[in-house]
Design a protein around this motif. Structure first.
Motif, PDB file in Angstrom:
ATOM      1  N   GLY A 134       4.262   2.086  -2.953  1.00 48.95           N
ATOM      2  CA  GLY A 134       3.554   2.005  -4.283  1.00 48.95           C
ATOM      3  C   GLY A 134       2.278   1.477  -4.456  1.00 48.95           C
ATOM      4  N   PRO A 172      -3.388   5.944  -6.331  1.00 47.96           N
ATOM      5  CA  PRO A 172      -2.690   6.886  -7.211  1.00 47.96           C
ATOM      6  C   PRO A 172      -2.887   8.400  -6.720  1.00 47.96           C
ATOM      7  CG  PRO A 172      -4.753   6.028  -8.406  1.00 47.96           C
ATOM      8  CD  PRO A 172      -4.686   5.302  -6.972  1.00 47.96           C
ATOM      9  N   SER A 179       2.323   9.931  -8.358  1.00 47.98           N
ATOM     10  CA  SER A 179       2.524   8.300  -8.257  1.00 47.98           C
ATOM     11  C   SER A 179       1.612   7.670  -7.323  1.00 47.98           C
ATOM     12  CB  SER A 179       3.926   8.154  -8.028  1.00 47.98           C
ATOM     13  OG  SER A 179       4.532   9.223  -6.986  1.00 47.98           O
TER      14      SER A 179
END
Length: 158
Positions: free
Chosen positions: A33, A37, A43
């Motif tokens: 993460g 993006p 995500s």
């Protein structure tokens, strides 16, 4: 990051990263993460870090084993001695066996890179001669030359 027109832009930021014990050069660390993006409302992707070791002239790495040089005086090598050796893991007292030569390896088991099994740390002996920079030192070398019939090139046929 991707800007409004859809161009990839660089964004500099600082992250705290835990380096896993036993990691090797060339391996990757995945930070979930922490990448760019996704398109639209996607995500964030993952960021991969490529592990490289900063070179250190004092040490050489082979697999999980680490090699370093241990300077010793001629009398320590010839007669044997207990000497203190500095390693990245701290200092250790090691026994230099009598009759040692430059290039001999002393092993500190399990003191190399952490892994399964842990690597070893090898101390490669380097016999260092004291300088003949005083009358006393020159006299000692001259006495050794007279009293010790020694030809270091004998193995080469000279």
């Amino acid at each position: 990051m991707i800007d409004a027109p859809g161009q990839i832009t660089r964004q500099e930021r600082t992250l705290d990263v835990r380096i896993p014990k036993g990691i090797r050069e060339g391996q990757h660390i995945r930070l979930r993460g922490q990448g760019a993006p996704g398109l639209g409302d996607g995500s964030a992707g993952d960021l991969y870090l490529d592990v490289q070791f900063r070179p250190d002239a004092r040490y050489r790495i082979e697999g999980a084993d680490v090699y370093g040089t241990l300077p010793v005086a001629p009398w320590e090598a010839a007669l044997g001695a207990s000497v203190t050796a500095a390693t990245p893991a701290g200092t250790f007292d090691v026994q230099v066996p009598a009759g040692s030569q430059s290039g001999r390896k002393l092993r500190l088991r399990g003191k190399g890179l952490p892994s399964e099994p842990a690597g070893d740390f090898y101390l490669v002996l380097d016999v260092v001669l004291p300088p003949a920079d005083s009358d006393k030192a020159r006299q000692l070398y001259e006495t050794m030359a007279r009293e010790m019939p020694f030809n270091p090139r004998q193995r080469q046929g000279a």
